[in-house]
Design a protein around this motif. Sequence first.
Motif, PDB file in Angstrom:
ATOM      1  N   LEU A  65       5.081   4.124  14.695  1.00  0.00           N
ATOM      2  CA  LEU A  65       4.220   3.857  13.535  1.00  0.00           C
ATOM      3  C   LEU A  65       4.739   4.688  12.373  1.00  0.00           C
ATOM      4  O   LEU A  65       4.528   5.904  12.316  1.00  0.00           O
ATOM      5  CB  LEU A  65       2.769   4.195  13.858  1.00  0.00           C
ATOM      6  CG  LEU A  65       1.762   3.882  12.746  1.00  0.00           C
ATOM      7  CD1 LEU A  65       1.692   2.383  12.485  1.00  0.00           C
ATOM      8  CD2 LEU A  65       0.387   4.426  13.101  1.00  0.00           C
ATOM      9  N   ALA A  66       5.409   4.014  11.440  1.00  0.00           N
ATOM     10  CA  ALA A  66       6.082   4.723  10.361  1.00  0.00           C
ATOM     11  C   ALA A  66       5.180   4.964   9.157  1.00  0.00           C
ATOM     12  O   ALA A  66       5.292   6.002   8.485  1.00  0.00           O
ATOM     13  CB  ALA A  66       7.324   3.946   9.927  1.00  0.00           C
ATOM     14  N   ALA A  67       4.302   3.999   8.868  1.00  0.00           N
ATOM     15  CA  ALA A  67       3.481   4.106   7.666  1.00  0.00           C
ATOM     16  C   ALA A  67       2.252   3.220   7.810  1.00  0.00           C
ATOM     17  O   ALA A  67       2.250   2.259   8.587  1.00  0.00           O
ATOM     18  CB  ALA A  67       4.283   3.703   6.426  1.00  0.00           C
ATOM     19  N   VAL A  68       1.211   3.561   7.036  1.00  0.00           N
ATOM     20  CA  VAL A  68      -0.026   2.781   7.004  1.00  0.00           C
ATOM     21  C   VAL A  68      -0.422   2.571   5.555  1.00  0.00           C
ATOM     22  O   VAL A  68      -0.346   3.507   4.738  1.00  0.00           O
ATOM     23  CB  VAL A  68      -1.178   3.499   7.753  1.00  0.00           C
ATOM     24  CG1 VAL A  68      -2.476   2.687   7.662  1.00  0.00           C
ATOM     25  CG2 VAL A  68      -0.802   3.744   9.212  1.00  0.00           C
ATOM     26  N   HIS A  86       3.213   8.061   7.613  1.00  0.00           N
ATOM     27  CA  HIS A  86       3.123   8.146   6.162  1.00  0.00           C
ATOM     28  C   HIS A  86       1.981   7.267   5.654  1.00  0.00           C
ATOM     29  O   HIS A  86       1.777   6.162   6.156  1.00  0.00           O
ATOM     30  CB  HIS A  86       4.451   7.683   5.550  1.00  0.00           C
ATOM     31  CG  HIS A  86       4.435   7.614   4.057  1.00  0.00           C
ATOM     32  ND1 HIS A  86       4.483   8.733   3.268  1.00  0.00           N
ATOM     33  CD2 HIS A  86       4.362   6.538   3.212  1.00  0.00           C
ATOM     34  CE1 HIS A  86       4.454   8.366   1.991  1.00  0.00           C
ATOM     35  NE2 HIS A  86       4.375   7.049   1.930  1.00  0.00           N
ATOM     36  N   VAL A  87       1.251   7.743   4.678  1.00  0.00           N
ATOM     37  CA  VAL A  87       0.201   6.944   4.037  1.00  0.00           C
ATOM     38  C   VAL A  87       0.751   6.415   2.722  1.00  0.00           C
ATOM     39  O   VAL A  87       1.053   7.193   1.802  1.00  0.00           O
ATOM     40  CB  VAL A  87      -1.069   7.784   3.787  1.00  0.00           C
ATOM     41  CG1 VAL A  87      -2.137   6.941   3.091  1.00  0.00           C
ATOM     42  CG2 VAL A  87      -1.608   8.332   5.102  1.00  0.00           C
ATOM     43  N   ALA A  88       0.923   5.111   2.658  1.00  0.00           N
ATOM     44  CA  ALA A  88       1.526   4.487   1.480  1.00  0.00           C
ATOM     45  C   ALA A  88       0.475   4.297   0.382  1.00  0.00           C
ATOM     46  O   ALA A  88      -0.681   3.963   0.664  1.00  0.00           O
ATOM     47  CB  ALA A  88       2.143   3.146   1.847  1.00  0.00           C
ATOM     48  N   ALA A  89       0.900   4.483  -0.852  1.00  0.00           N
ATOM     49  CA  ALA A  89      -0.010   4.323  -1.981  1.00  0.00           C
ATOM     50  C   ALA A  89      -0.266   2.862  -2.297  1.00  0.00           C
ATOM     51  O   ALA A  89      -1.314   2.506  -2.839  1.00  0.00           O
ATOM     52  CB  ALA A  89       0.554   5.040  -3.205  1.00  0.00           C
ATOM     53  N   ASP A  90       0.698   2.010  -1.963  1.00  0.00           N
ATOM     54  CA  ASP A  90       0.531   0.576  -2.196  1.00  0.00           C
ATOM     55  C   ASP A  90       1.406  -0.194  -1.205  1.00  0.00           C
ATOM     56  O   ASP A  90       2.158   0.402  -0.423  1.00  0.00           O
ATOM     57  CB  ASP A  90       0.856   0.187  -3.645  1.00  0.00           C
ATOM     58  CG  ASP A  90       2.228   0.662  -4.101  1.00  0.00           C
ATOM     59  OD1 ASP A  90       3.184   0.627  -3.275  1.00  0.00           O
ATOM     60  OD2 ASP A  90       2.378   1.068  -5.256  1.00  0.00           O
ATOM     61  N   PHE A  91       1.307  -1.509  -1.260  1.00  0.00           N
ATOM     62  CA  PHE A  91       2.022  -2.350  -0.296  1.00  0.00           C
ATOM     63  C   PHE A  91       3.531  -2.217  -0.455  1.00  0.00           C
ATOM     64  O   PHE A  91       4.265  -2.171   0.543  1.00  0.00           O
ATOM     65  CB  PHE A  91       1.575  -3.807  -0.472  1.00  0.00           C
ATOM     66  CG  PHE A  91       2.204  -4.761   0.503  1.00  0.00           C
ATOM     67  CD1 PHE A  91       2.002  -4.618   1.872  1.00  0.00           C
ATOM     68  CD2 PHE A  91       2.990  -5.814   0.066  1.00  0.00           C
ATOM     69  CE1 PHE A  91       2.574  -5.496   2.777  1.00  0.00           C
ATOM     70  CE2 PHE A  91       3.566  -6.703   0.962  1.00  0.00           C
ATOM     71  CZ  PHE A  91       3.358  -6.543   2.315  1.00  0.00           C
ATOM     72  N   GLU A  92       4.000  -2.148  -1.684  1.00  0.00           N
ATOM     73  CA  GLU A  92       5.436  -2.009  -1.914  1.00  0.00           C
ATOM     74  C   GLU A  92       5.972  -0.710  -1.310  1.00  0.00           C
ATOM     75  O   GLU A  92       7.061  -0.681  -0.742  1.00  0.00           O
ATOM     76  CB  GLU A  92       5.732  -2.074  -3.418  1.00  0.00           C
ATOM     77  CG  GLU A  92       5.652  -3.468  -4.012  1.00  0.00           C
ATOM     78  CD  GLU A  92       6.662  -4.417  -3.405  1.00  0.00           C
ATOM     79  OE1 GLU A  92       7.822  -3.995  -3.188  1.00  0.00           O
ATOM     80  OE2 GLU A  92       6.308  -5.578  -3.129  1.00  0.00           O
ATOM     81  N   GLU A  93       5.190   0.348  -1.430  1.00  0.00           N
ATOM     82  CA  GLU A  93       5.627   1.622  -0.845  1.00  0.00           C
ATOM     83  C   GLU A  93       5.673   1.530   0.671  1.00  0.00           C
ATOM     84  O   GLU A  93       6.572   2.084   1.314  1.00  0.00           O
ATOM     85  CB  GLU A  93       4.700   2.755  -1.273  1.00  0.00           C
ATOM     86  CG  GLU A  93       5.164   4.119  -0.768  1.00  0.00           C
ATOM     87  CD  GLU A  93       4.267   5.248  -1.218  1.00  0.00           C
ATOM     88  OE1 GLU A  93       4.133   6.231  -0.452  1.00  0.00           O
ATOM     89  OE2 GLU A  93       3.706   5.162  -2.328  1.00  0.00           O
ATOM     90  N   LEU A  94       4.720   0.816   1.254  1.00  0.00           N
ATOM     91  CA  LEU A  94       4.758   0.611   2.708  1.00  0.00           C
ATOM     92  C   LEU A  94       6.061  -0.058   3.115  1.00  0.00           C
ATOM     93  O   LEU A  94       6.723   0.362   4.071  1.00  0.00           O
ATOM     94  CB  LEU A  94       3.579  -0.250   3.157  1.00  0.00           C
ATOM     95  CG  LEU A  94       3.572  -0.558   4.658  1.00  0.00           C
ATOM     96  CD1 LEU A  94       2.759   0.475   5.412  1.00  0.00           C
ATOM     97  CD2 LEU A  94       3.038  -1.955   4.935  1.00  0.00           C
TER      98      LEU A  94
END
Length: 322
Positions: A65-68, A86-94
């Motif tokens: 699980l790399a990011a949410v 990692h907690v992404a700030a938006d979908f693109e960052e995910l």
Amino acid sequence: MTASPHDRLPPFPADRRETFADRNAVTADPAPWTDRPVEVGLVGAGPWARAMHARVLAAGPETRLAAVWARRTEAARETAAPYGAHVAADFEELLDHCEAVAFAVPPAVQAELAPLAAKRGKDLLLEKPLGPDLAAARRVADAVAEHGVVSQLVLTKRYHPATRAFLEAARSFEAVGARSCYLHGAFLGGEFATGWRLEHGALLDLGPHLLDLLDAAVGPVAAVRATGDPRRWVELTCEHENGAVSQASLSGSVAVPRALTRVELFGAGRPLVYDTAGLDHEECWPVLRRDFATAVRSGKPTQVDAGRGLYLQSLLDRVVHG
């Protein structure tokens, strides 16, 4: 019983529905994740995302699980924290933090975002139904095909060894009829009594599971009709290409002690029965994870992919629109 032209389903492309020969096949050979786990980003932080997706994807060794990312940042943080994701700030960052994307969101959100992930070359672990309607589902399946990414559906029961044994036995069983049910009380209250489930009822939520099993065990569905209310109880009658007839009872609004999923095939010999009453669903998750990682690393998806999801949604669409 003969279906009218209005009830008859149009032919479905042979490469997008399961045949008798491949109904239980797993295309990819096991192993190719061995060099490194598949880095998966999770979209969603609701009950199902926490209970299944995050926990299972983080368990490895085939995936990590790399990011949410979720529209509620605090929920995403709570989902990611136990696994150090990692907690992404938006979908693109995910998308910047993963090579594959798992979706645990309502169908309309999945249908909006999955094509964007496919366009970025991300392999997809998709929920059923693909979208809230056939047009949305087709956009997802078309994006998968256009961009050449791997896709896999979380049709949970497909990944249990008992289900695979049942489908293997069904290959040599000449069914003339079948009856089945998928019943539970989750829509009566609790964390899974969510908006889209309450709006569309059991047809969109449970229908893909049961139609998939009937189509795989009995044979491709040629026509399907429904009676009842999907928000209360709905009965499906399917006519299969081989002449067999099957029925499916669906409800998420009945007070039963546990979820009931049962399929019975009838023919000249003893009935062939599949019942999940004694199954431990925890046995599904390692198989699902291994199948997905193998598909990603080999580039060869299993038969339970977005094309299969589109086929199932075409059946559901015929029920809704006739």
